[in-house]
Motif scaffolding. Structure first.
Motif, PDB file in Angstrom:
ATOM      1  N   UNK A  22       1.874  -0.212  -9.134  1.00 26.57           N
ATOM      2  CA  UNK A  22       0.568  -0.336  -9.399  1.00 26.57           C
ATOM      3  C   UNK A  22      -0.224  -1.284  -8.695  1.00 26.57           C
ATOM      4  N   UNK A  23      -1.526  -1.066  -8.606  1.00 22.13           N
ATOM      5  CA  UNK A  23      -2.292  -2.050  -7.768  1.00 22.13           C
ATOM      6  C   UNK A  23      -2.166  -3.488  -8.446  1.00 22.13           C
ATOM      7  N   UNK A  24      -2.543  -3.393  -9.912  1.00 19.70           N
ATOM      8  CA  UNK A  24      -2.345  -4.944 -10.756  1.00 19.70           C
ATOM      9  C   UNK A  24      -1.134  -5.518 -10.225  1.00 19.70           C
ATOM     10  N   UNK A  25       0.234  -4.884 -10.385  1.00 14.89           N
ATOM     11  CA  UNK A  25       1.289  -5.415 -10.074  1.00 14.89           C
ATOM     12  C   UNK A  25       1.492  -6.057  -8.598  1.00 14.89           C
ATOM     13  N   UNK A  26       1.004  -5.139  -7.616  1.00 20.25           N
ATOM     14  CA  UNK A  26       0.957  -5.605  -6.343  1.00 20.25           C
ATOM     15  C   UNK A  26       0.244  -6.918  -6.190  1.00 20.25           C
ATOM     16  N   UNK A  27      -0.806  -7.037  -6.789  1.00 24.94           N
ATOM     17  CA  UNK A  27      -1.781  -8.375  -6.695  1.00 24.94           C
ATOM     18  C   UNK A  27      -1.015  -9.451  -7.378  1.00 24.94           C
ATOM     19  N   UNK A  28      -0.255  -9.288  -8.599  1.00 22.84           N
ATOM     20  CA  UNK A  28       0.356 -10.422  -9.176  1.00 22.84           C
ATOM     21  C   UNK A  28       1.292 -10.869  -8.269  1.00 22.84           C
ATOM     22  N   UNK A  29       2.084  -9.902  -7.516  1.00 22.89           N
ATOM     23  CA  UNK A  29       3.049 -10.381  -6.648  1.00 22.89           C
ATOM     24  C   UNK A  29       2.653 -11.218  -5.389  1.00 22.89           C
TER      25      UNK A  29
ATOM     26  N   UNK B 209      11.245  -6.373  -6.034  1.00 20.09           N
ATOM     27  CA  UNK B 209      12.508  -5.966  -6.751  1.00 20.09           C
ATOM     28  C   UNK B 209      13.025  -6.887  -7.638  1.00 20.09           C
ATOM     29  N   UNK B 210      12.807  -8.503  -7.383  1.00 17.89           N
ATOM     30  CA  UNK B 210      13.172  -9.505  -8.263  1.00 17.89           C
ATOM     31  C   UNK B 210      12.284  -9.319  -9.537  1.00 17.89           C
ATOM     32  N   UNK B 211      11.043  -9.163  -9.463  1.00 15.93           N
ATOM     33  CA  UNK B 211      10.211  -8.934 -10.687  1.00 15.93           C
ATOM     34  C   UNK B 211      10.472  -7.844 -11.492  1.00 15.93           C
ATOM     35  N   UNK B 212      11.062  -6.690 -10.853  1.00 16.03           N
ATOM     36  CA  UNK B 212      11.423  -5.569 -11.666  1.00 16.03           C
ATOM     37  C   UNK B 212      10.327  -4.507 -11.407  1.00 16.03           C
ATOM     38  N   UNK B 213       9.224  -4.778 -10.473  1.00 13.92           N
ATOM     39  CA  UNK B 213       8.307  -3.785 -10.117  1.00 13.92           C
ATOM     40  C   UNK B 213       8.692  -2.568  -9.572  1.00 13.92           C
ATOM     41  N   UNK B 214       9.716  -2.880  -8.819  1.00 10.74           N
ATOM     42  CA  UNK B 214      10.241  -1.909  -7.789  1.00 10.74           C
ATOM     43  C   UNK B 214      11.665  -1.759  -8.166  1.00 10.74           C
ATOM     44  N   UNK B 215      12.448  -0.673  -7.365  1.00 12.63           N
ATOM     45  CA  UNK B 215      13.842  -0.841  -7.222  1.00 12.63           C
ATOM     46  C   UNK B 215      14.158  -0.840  -5.821  1.00 12.63           C
TER      47      UNK B 215
ATOM     48  N   UNK C 135       0.965  -1.149  -0.089  1.00 12.34           N
ATOM     49  CA  UNK C 135       0.124  -0.159   0.055  1.00 12.34           C
ATOM     50  C   UNK C 135       0.887   1.121   0.029  1.00 12.34           C
ATOM     51  N   UNK C 136       2.017   1.247   0.876  1.00  6.40           N
ATOM     52  CA  UNK C 136       2.832   2.410   0.930  1.00  6.40           C
ATOM     53  C   UNK C 136       3.655   2.658  -0.485  1.00  6.40           C
TER      54      UNK C 136
END
Length: 581
Positions: free
Chosen positions: A31-38, A56-62, A22-23
């Motif tokens: 994004x909400x979609x990437x959070x749900x997927x993770x 980080x591993x998925x490349x969704x965040x640094x 959420x943070x």
């Protein structure tokens, strides 16, 4: 490192995952979609990884995104390790294995305060370990996990390398060859010192195995100590090929072969002890994986009393091995101490009036006065062929390393029924299961019934470290479970565990002992074997006739303060499948 809003380990993972997600969304980093997927991927992996690590591993965040969110969540400040000076004296305050296990890096000491970079603020055990080891108050700062790991490897590896420069392992009978570039690299001083350091530290830490495992971007090195793998600081991945080449040279293997498994052996002298290293190399996706089995030739073999058998089991076991003929089987998984037990039995029986012959793969320890044969399937020297041949050498007592097939089983039973005492091992989970296994191999029930004298199932559990042993209250659930298993003394018994100290690498355990399940053959059990009764029925009759199960023997050692409930659970099945906490 404790902060408002922390929860116990049972709920920590959920709070961390949902709140961090959420943070990151609120900060515009996810994004909400990437959070749900993770979160779905995290659930599929049984929640073993923190959500931030997975993102980080998925490349969704640094890493910076996750560290920023963690700082907001916990209120901890952030430190940039690329700009921070790390004090070598602060590094010396913490053992490498503790820094590596908790991914923490001491930065500097100011009077009674230790400034520390941490990767996971929810690793509550880290603060306790740091405070206990250093005796200082801990001031935590958040930092990128990759930078912490890199600096741990850099500083601790440099420290250990400096310590090892004056100590070089002596390789006994190393073969010099005309070789190409990979070997020249492997003979450079730095690589030689790296391999020497890995082996020396493993011997010093009482490890039984060294695992060198390459991955896509990293090299992982683990020591198996008291039966459990512990990760230790590893050199950079770029050293991997040279390290493997060095090990191949030491063990006289083909340095150019990288596609097929290879096995070898190294004899070295380290820390004033002669050590045998059994080398196994297999190709993996990211390079060759190496396992070194450490066999200390200078260590003495255990006696029966040192194995950890309780008095009643020890008396019954001695009666079995005193039989003039028959088979004694030791069962259990690889690494459960079966061969050590059979060696102890041979030592107890040894006398110059008897002839002893063993057939092993490999010969782990040399026993004075005993003829020991190393099998070699490549030239046709198998367990069955060797056993058939040694019967013509008039042995009194024979040890067969393992019964793997019907042919070996048939010859062993024939030897037992013609006046020889035969010791061997079998891979089954418990003692009654060994009877079923022999029948499945095609052995006739009347032969099994006549030949078998006893079956010993065993496991190894870690012992509580005597240097940091403390009393604790396990709770009523544990006491009720023990009472239900027939241990009435659990009502007011004291329970112990290890707090963690330098001697035990802060694990709370030091050394191992056995837990045993001894099935002694008698007329009732022989009758059950003759009519091919199921293992469950044989087990029930054996218990009625005095057999303690692995679980019961383990719980006896818990009540004696030798080991813990958690250790018994690790190697057996507690009632209802899960341990009471």
């Amino acid at each position: 490192m404790r902060r408002e809003g922390k929860v116990n380990s049972g709920g920590m993972q959920k709070l961390y995952g949902e709140f961090i997600g959420e943070l990151l969304i609120r900060l515009g980093k996810l994004s909400r979609e990437k959070l749900e997927e993770a979160l779905k991927l995290q659930a599929q992996s049984s929640g073993d990884k923190r959500l931030g690590e997975l993102l980080v591993e998925l490349g969704y965040c640094t890493e910076d995104d996750v560290v920023e969110a963690l700082s907001i969540q916990t209120g901890l400040p952030i430190v940039n390790l690329r700009e921070e000076r790390v004090d070598p004296d602060a590094i010396m305050l913490l053992p490498p294995e503790v820094a590596y296990r908790h991914m923490v890096l001491p930065i500097e000491r100011r009077d009674s305060v230790l400034k520390v970079a941490i990767a996971d603020p929810l690793d509550i055990a880290a603060e306790d370990a740091l405070r206990f080891i250093t005796g200082l108050n801990v001031e935590p700062y958040l930092a990128r996990p990759s930078e912490i790991k890199s600096l741990i490897e850099q500083h601790y590896m440099r420290r250990v390398m400096q310590e090892s420069q004056d100590e070089q392992i002596e390789v006994i009978e190393e073969v010099e060859e005309e070789i190409g570039d990979p070997t020249r690299l492997a003979k450079e001083a730095l690589v030689i010192r790296l391999v020497d350091m890995l082996v020396r530290n493993a011997v010093r830490e009482r490890a039984t195995d060294i695992h060198i495992e390459p991955f896509e971007r990293t090299l992982r090195i683990r020591y198996r100590i008291d039966g459990v793998l512990h990760e230790v600081p590893a050199p950079a991945k770029r050293f991997h090929a040279a390290i493997v080449s060095r090990i191949k040279i030491m063990s006289n293997l083909d340095i150019t072969e990288r596609r097929r498994p290879q096995d070898g052996r190294i004899r070295i002298r380290v820390l004033a002890r002669e050590i045998d290293l059994r080398v196994s190399i297999i190709p993996t996706m990211f390079g060759e994986s190496v396992v070194l089995r450490i066999l200390d030739r200078s260590s003495s073999l255990l006696t029966l009393e040192q194995l950890g058998m309780m008095g009643d089991d020890l008396s019954r076991f001695e009666r079995i091995i005193q039989a003039p003929y028959g088979i004694l089987l030791a069962t259990g998984p690889t690494g459960s101490g079966k061969t050590t037990t059979l060696y102890a039995a041979i030592q107890r029986l040894y006398t110059p009036e008897l002839k002893f012959i063993t057939i092993e793969d490999p010969v782990e320890y040399q026993i004075d006065g005993v003829n020991q044969i190393q099998i070699n399937p490549q030239i046709g020297l198998t367990f069955a062929n060797a056993l058939r041949s040694i019967l013509r050498h008039d042995p009194d007592i024979i040890m067969v390393g393992e019964i793997r097939d019907r042919e070996t089983a048939e010859i062993a039973i024939h030897a037992a029924l013609t006046g020889h005492l035969v010791f061997s091992t079998l891979h089954t989970n418990d003692a009654p299961g060994a009877i079923t296994r022999l029948l499945e191999m095609g052995m006739e029930p009347f032969l099994v019934s006549s030949a078998l004298q006893g079956i010993l199932a065993q496991r190894l559990v870690r012992k509580i470290c005597e240097h940091c042993k403390v009393e604790y209250e396990p709770g009523e659930v544990v006491r009720r479970m023990l009472i239900s298993e027939g241990f009435e003394e659990a009502v007011d018994c004291k329970f112990y565990r290890g707090a963690g100290c330098d001697e035990c690498r802060y694990t709370g355990y030091f050394g191992r002992t056995g837990i045993f399940e001894l099935l002694a053959m008698d007329e009732a059990i022989r009758e059950l074997v003759l009519r091919k009764a199921p293992a469950g029925e044989i087990r029930q009759v054996a218990i009625e006739h005095g057999m303690h199960t692995l679980l019961q023997d383990g719980l006896r050692k818990v009540l004696l303060g030798i080991t813990t409930i958690e250790e018994v659970e690790r190697v057996t099945q507690l009632p209802n499948g899960n341990p009471p906490r």
